[in-house]
Design a protein around this motif. Sequence first.
Motif, PDB file in Angstrom:
ATOM      1  N   ARG A  95      -2.781  -9.894   5.416  1.00 47.06           N
ATOM      2  CA  ARG A  95      -3.166 -11.190   4.860  1.00 47.06           C
ATOM      3  C   ARG A  95      -2.099 -11.797   3.958  1.00 47.06           C
ATOM      4  O   ARG A  95      -2.195 -12.962   3.580  1.00 47.06           O
ATOM      5  CB  ARG A  95      -4.474 -11.050   4.077  1.00 47.06           C
ATOM      6  CG  ARG A  95      -5.677 -10.671   4.935  1.00 47.06           C
ATOM      7  CD  ARG A  95      -6.871 -10.331   4.074  1.00 47.06           C
ATOM      8  NE  ARG A  95      -6.617  -9.152   3.246  1.00 47.06           N
ATOM      9  CZ  ARG A  95      -7.481  -8.649   2.369  1.00 47.06           C
ATOM     10  NH1 ARG A  95      -8.657  -9.243   2.194  1.00 47.06           N
ATOM     11  NH2 ARG A  95      -7.179  -7.568   1.662  1.00 47.06           N
ATOM     12  N   ASP A 141       1.019  -2.489   5.955  1.00 40.97           N
ATOM     13  CA  ASP A 141       0.835  -3.499   4.918  1.00 40.97           C
ATOM     14  C   ASP A 141      -0.446  -4.283   5.163  1.00 40.97           C
ATOM     15  O   ASP A 141      -1.002  -4.284   6.268  1.00 40.97           O
ATOM     16  CB  ASP A 141       2.026  -4.466   4.903  1.00 40.97           C
ATOM     17  CG  ASP A 141       3.262  -3.834   4.288  1.00 40.97           C
ATOM     18  OD1 ASP A 141       3.152  -3.302   3.171  1.00 40.97           O
ATOM     19  OD2 ASP A 141       4.329  -3.871   4.923  1.00 40.97           O
ATOM     20  N   ASP A 142      -0.893  -4.968   4.130  1.00 42.39           N
ATOM     21  CA  ASP A 142      -2.030  -5.873   4.245  1.00 42.39           C
ATOM     22  C   ASP A 142      -1.579  -7.097   5.041  1.00 42.39           C
ATOM     23  O   ASP A 142      -0.678  -7.823   4.603  1.00 42.39           O
ATOM     24  CB  ASP A 142      -2.493  -6.293   2.845  1.00 42.39           C
ATOM     25  CG  ASP A 142      -3.753  -7.150   2.866  1.00 42.39           C
ATOM     26  OD1 ASP A 142      -4.057  -7.742   3.919  1.00 42.39           O
ATOM     27  OD2 ASP A 142      -4.418  -7.240   1.821  1.00 42.39           O
ATOM     28  N   PRO A 144       0.812  -1.228   0.000  1.00 41.19           N
ATOM     29  CA  PRO A 144       0.000   0.000   0.000  1.00 41.19           C
ATOM     30  C   PRO A 144       0.840   1.271   0.000  1.00 41.19           C
ATOM     31  O   PRO A 144       0.429   2.284  -0.567  1.00 41.19           O
ATOM     32  CB  PRO A 144      -0.818  -0.133   1.288  1.00 41.19           C
ATOM     33  CG  PRO A 144      -0.911  -1.607   1.536  1.00 41.19           C
ATOM     34  CD  PRO A 144       0.399  -2.166   1.070  1.00 41.19           C
TER      35      PRO A 144
END
Length: 363
Positions: free
Chosen positions: A307, A304-305, A131
């Motif tokens: 997942r 950050d994501d 991101p």
Amino acid sequence: MIQRILIVGAGVIARNHAAATRLLPHVPQLAAADPNPATRASFASEFPEASVYADAAEMLAAPRTGDEVVVVATPPWLHRQYALAAFATGRHVLCEKPLGINVAESDEILAAARAHRLHFACCSVRYLGRPILAEVKRRISSGVLGSPLHVKWQARLTGARPGIEYQPGSRWFLDRSLAGGGCVLDWGPYDVLTWNAVFDPAAVVVENAWISPLQRGPELPAGVTCDVEHHACAALTLVTAKGERIRVDYERSAACFGGRSELYQIEGPRGAINWDWLEWQGNTLRVFADSAGVDAQEIVQIPDDPRETSLHRPVLRFVAFLEGREADLIRDEQAWFNFRILCAIYASAESGQPQTVVKPARP
């Protein structure tokens, strides 16, 4: 829908790719091949759902069950061989970086993919999906920094030579005939990907370049070939489809004299942006601008994501693309283009002449 993922290699990198398959919306069948019995046994223990082979040719000879992907997770000198073998069996290819070890190999991979009407991607996509990079692109596109723009990409690392300080048991890193090159082909795929993701150039000119084998200890054992660079610099110009020209001053080392320093920054007449571009560095975006004659700094944290990680992104993004979902990905002509820029750095350093690489159109 991807029915099966076949991994050539079963070492550490291969296991990261195998772990990523478990995160897919539809978990495909898994297979892996490695000539080392201990490596195969360890892989089979960690991934009991996988079919494990001693011979990659035997694995690739198995009939396809539908759309399938071959992940080439071998050292670089084998990338071309297994990519071409995979295309010949009608399978898409996800290749570890670098794409090959020279210009001719990258040309063969692109030509074979086109001939078989298949896709290939490079694992240098690891840091593309963050991101924080999306926010950098958004701010640059908004024109907040003004024009023209200048990129300072400096990664002066010390004590990080593959085959010496890092993975000393893998001496192939030091042999250009096997690795293709040193720090430029090891970390350069991530560097070039980042600039190109931000600016999307239609062509890149390597104005001049310098590469150094770095003559410093420790002394290597007799018979070990060490002919790769561990320090490189280049001046590049990114040329966009609109004719904009962005200067990049690039320095990358795995070892150097004078100490470690890093700066990843884009600057224009009205300000500058730098950021933590690698996951382990952090999630900080820094924006510098003028405020009534006074320097102003904005600091933004962009997580950050949770997942996914950089280790999972290559498989997750490539499969998403193949299944028709949105995906940040470096594939086909773009993957070829990025690799050829790295080759142009070597060519400029060795010839003393500028080198131009033009991104080919997709047929």
